[in-house]
Scaffold this motif. Sequence first.
Motif, PDB file in Angstrom:
ATOM      1  N   LYS A   1      -2.750  -4.758   0.719  1.00  0.00           N
ATOM      2  CA  LYS A   1      -2.961  -3.928   1.794  1.00  0.00           C
ATOM      3  C   LYS A   1      -2.240  -4.282   3.141  1.00  0.00           C
ATOM      4  O   LYS A   1      -2.258  -3.465   4.072  1.00  0.00           O
ATOM      5  CB  LYS A   1      -4.407  -3.847   2.121  1.00  0.00           C
ATOM      6  CG  LYS A   1      -5.103  -3.025   0.801  1.00  0.00           C
ATOM      7  CD  LYS A   1      -6.616  -3.174   0.968  1.00  0.00           C
ATOM      8  CE  LYS A   1      -7.396  -2.531  -0.134  1.00  0.00           C
ATOM      9  NZ  LYS A   1      -8.902  -2.411   0.112  1.00  0.00           N
TER      10      LYS A   1
ATOM     11  N   ASN B   1       0.714  -1.309   0.008  1.00  0.00           N
ATOM     12  CA  ASN B   1       0.186  -0.015  -0.079  1.00  0.00           C
ATOM     13  C   ASN B   1       0.870   1.255  -0.176  1.00  0.00           C
ATOM     14  O   ASN B   1       1.856   1.516   1.022  1.00  0.00           O
ATOM     15  CB  ASN B   1      -0.931  -0.077   1.419  1.00  0.00           C
ATOM     16  CG  ASN B   1      -1.987   1.100   1.376  1.00  0.00           C
ATOM     17  OD1 ASN B   1      -1.905   2.002   0.350  1.00  0.00           O
ATOM     18  ND2 ASN B   1      -2.852   1.020   2.293  1.00  0.00           N
ATOM     19  N   ARG B   2       0.684   1.961  -1.130  1.00  0.00           N
ATOM     20  CA  ARG B   2       1.841   3.191  -0.935  1.00  0.00           C
ATOM     21  C   ARG B   2       0.908   4.587  -1.254  1.00  0.00           C
ATOM     22  O   ARG B   2       1.527   5.391  -1.679  1.00  0.00           O
ATOM     23  CB  ARG B   2       2.414   3.121  -2.585  1.00  0.00           C
ATOM     24  CG  ARG B   2       3.490   1.754  -2.359  1.00  0.00           C
ATOM     25  CD  ARG B   2       4.375   1.448  -3.479  1.00  0.00           C
ATOM     26  NE  ARG B   2       5.394   2.633  -3.731  1.00  0.00           N
ATOM     27  CZ  ARG B   2       6.266   2.535  -4.404  1.00  0.00           C
ATOM     28  NH1 ARG B   2       6.534   1.501  -5.288  1.00  0.00           N
ATOM     29  NH2 ARG B   2       7.136   3.646  -4.576  1.00  0.00           N
ATOM     30  N   GLU B   3      -0.282   4.321  -1.027  1.00  0.00           N
ATOM     31  CA  GLU B   3      -1.045   5.743  -1.170  1.00  0.00           C
ATOM     32  C   GLU B   3      -0.653   6.860  -0.144  1.00  0.00           C
ATOM     33  O   GLU B   3      -1.146   7.960  -0.298  1.00  0.00           O
ATOM     34  CB  GLU B   3      -2.561   5.267  -1.043  1.00  0.00           C
ATOM     35  CG  GLU B   3      -2.894   4.872   0.242  1.00  0.00           C
ATOM     36  CD  GLU B   3      -4.653   4.421   0.275  1.00  0.00           C
ATOM     37  OE1 GLU B   3      -5.200   5.194   0.617  1.00  0.00           O
ATOM     38  OE2 GLU B   3      -4.665   3.086   0.003  1.00  0.00           O
ATOM     39  N   TYR B   4       0.184   6.611   0.843  1.00  0.00           N
ATOM     40  CA  TYR B   4       0.329   7.687   1.838  1.00  0.00           C
ATOM     41  C   TYR B   4       1.819   8.223   1.650  1.00  0.00           C
ATOM     42  O   TYR B   4       2.001   9.431   2.291  1.00  0.00           O
ATOM     43  CB  TYR B   4       0.386   6.965   3.249  1.00  0.00           C
ATOM     44  CG  TYR B   4      -0.701   6.052   3.276  1.00  0.00           C
ATOM     45  CD1 TYR B   4      -1.872   6.557   3.858  1.00  0.00           C
ATOM     46  CD2 TYR B   4      -0.700   4.653   3.178  1.00  0.00           C
ATOM     47  CE1 TYR B   4      -2.978   5.943   4.194  1.00  0.00           C
ATOM     48  CE2 TYR B   4      -1.832   3.879   3.583  1.00  0.00           C
ATOM     49  CZ  TYR B   4      -3.051   4.537   4.085  1.00  0.00           C
ATOM     50  OH  TYR B   4      -3.924   3.944   4.069  1.00  0.00           O
ATOM     51  N   GLU B   5       2.523   7.931   0.679  1.00  0.00           N
ATOM     52  CA  GLU B   5       3.919   8.337   0.676  1.00  0.00           C
ATOM     53  C   GLU B   5       4.213   9.830   0.085  1.00  0.00           C
ATOM     54  O   GLU B   5       5.125  10.549   0.296  1.00  0.00           O
ATOM     55  CB  GLU B   5       4.892   7.582  -0.428  1.00  0.00           C
ATOM     56  CG  GLU B   5       4.316   7.415  -1.768  1.00  0.00           C
ATOM     57  CD  GLU B   5       5.319   6.375  -2.495  1.00  0.00           C
ATOM     58  OE1 GLU B   5       6.302   5.868  -2.157  1.00  0.00           O
ATOM     59  OE2 GLU B   5       5.165   6.237  -3.890  1.00  0.00           O
TER      60      GLU B   5
END
Length: 278
Positions: free
Chosen positions: A229, A30-34
């Motif tokens: 996830k 899950n890389r949506e926060y980077e």
Amino acid sequence: MSYKNFVPRVWAKKIQHELERKLVYAEDCNREYEGSVSNLGDTVKILGVGKPTITTQVGGDIVLTGAEKVDSTSVSMPIMQIAFFNYKVGDIDKLQAVGGIMEALNKESSLGVANEMDKYIASMAKDKLAVRYASAATTITKSNILEVIDNSLVKLYDNDVQPNDEIVMTVKPWFYMILKQAYTALDTDNSKMLENGKVGRYGNVIVKMSNNVAQDTNGNDLVMIRTKKAIAFANPKIHTEPYRPENSFDDAVKGFALYDSKIVRPKELIVLNCKANA
């Protein structure tokens, strides 16, 4: 000495491109926060919510009492990992005029940084949050490999992972070869499928191959079977710059990449501690 031909923004994009192409483990995180961080030590806070209580009854009027407060959940992931390089290149202007040399050096730097990131994500299999398939290492053979994988999937399904969720299993070459012998339908003719370490599909499980699979203290492989996830990964910043080292007539290039990883949904990950039949 002039650096007018050196374009650090272009280099950074090239390095990022190589990392995306060569990372095997990171593709399934899950890389949506980077985009939320930019410096070493910054923290990504991954928010979640709890589950409301569901009440049932048979017939009659619904009588509501006070509204329930559903607690939120959050996981913090500080960005503490850094990979860097620093090498002499001779005269940058002349090398760029020749063409190809700077690109090759850039690619080697990219591959090295990507490999370190990949190994770090793979090491999440040793994290205390990672659930093991069994307490002792399982010897993998052609006769038991499918049963072991199926039993691992059952553990995920028991944790409410859905059968139609995309699940990824990353294995060493020896494991893949045994799986290929036991399950002949594993092969695929879809060339698009065979990218970033992908070597086939077992049911709804994407099978990927990497030499960066982590090992325990006894040298047994720690194969992760997970949803996309289960692990969060952030690679928020890549920086490169040319410079002239003191007491040198050569130019040099230095750069770094920030990154970190954390298990955020432990119920969606099973670690298969396994070894080949001696």
